[in-house]
Scaffold this active site. Sequence first.
Site, PDB file in Angstrom:
ATOM      1  CG  ASN A  82       4.199  -2.165   5.519  1.00 39.64           C
ATOM      2  OD1 ASN A  82       5.132  -2.260   5.536  1.00 39.64           O
ATOM      3  ND2 ASN A  82       3.834  -2.000   5.576  1.00 39.64           N
TER       4      ASN A  82
ATOM      5  CG  ASP B 113      -5.028   5.431   2.762  1.00 32.86           C
ATOM      6  OD1 ASP B 113      -5.555   4.736   4.093  1.00 32.86           O
ATOM      7  OD2 ASP B 113      -4.839   5.816   2.738  1.00 32.86           O
TER       8      ASP B 113
ATOM      9  CB  CYS C 184      -4.194   2.078   6.675  1.00 31.19           C
ATOM     10  SG  CYS C 184      -4.228   2.775   8.116  1.00 31.19           S
ATOM     11  NE  ARG C 185      -5.000   1.740   1.755  1.00 32.23           N
ATOM     12  CZ  ARG C 185      -4.590   2.392   0.353  1.00 32.23           C
ATOM     13  NH1 ARG C 185      -5.394   1.672  -0.566  1.00 32.23           N
ATOM     14  NH2 ARG C 185      -4.357   2.885   0.450  1.00 32.23           N
ATOM     15  CB  SER C 186       0.144  -3.465   2.847  1.00 34.34           C
ATOM     16  OG  SER C 186       1.058  -2.688   3.282  1.00 34.34           O
TER      17      SER C 186
ATOM     18  CB  CYS D  47      -0.896  -0.027   1.277  1.00 37.35           C
ATOM     19  SG  CYS D  47      -0.936   0.114   2.847  1.00 37.35           S
TER      20      CYS D  47
END
Length: 158
Positions: free
Chosen positions: A11, A125, A13-15, A8
């Site tokens: 690095n 996001d 939140c999402r990943s 993401c």
Amino acid sequence: MIKVLFVCTGNICRSPTADGVFTDMVAAAGLSEQVTVDSCGLSAYHVGELPDTRSHQMAQSRGYDLGHIRSRKIKPGDYTEFDYILAMDDGHLRDMRRQAPSASQQKLKLFLDYHPKLSGQSVPDPYYGGPNGFTDVFDMIEETSRRLLAHIRDQHGI
């Protein structure tokens, strides 16, 4: 060893959420000796930091731990080292396509390409997603991770 990398922006939140969820699913399936998981960001804004507190809290509320994950920036060698390099959104995928060597292009996909209904779409996001942003993203990541693991098991006979 099958190597999976989630990517993401920073690095945080999402990943790392996908990293933590997928790592736990791999372990629960007894496949930790056959599948390794990591995550990174395209930027170096948060290198060395823990995942966003809201991501960590959401993960904990669902029985996952992200405490071992530290933000890192993608490295050129990641494109050759990993078998699955999964972008959280189409902007990440475009950037990675520009950076990756031609021999690694087939490894690059959108993470949600493994979701039964959201293929071709981006994981929003959650950092800017309001009060339900982290919940909605977590739901997407859990479902997609289940499908990704099933795909890997099928493709690799494990």
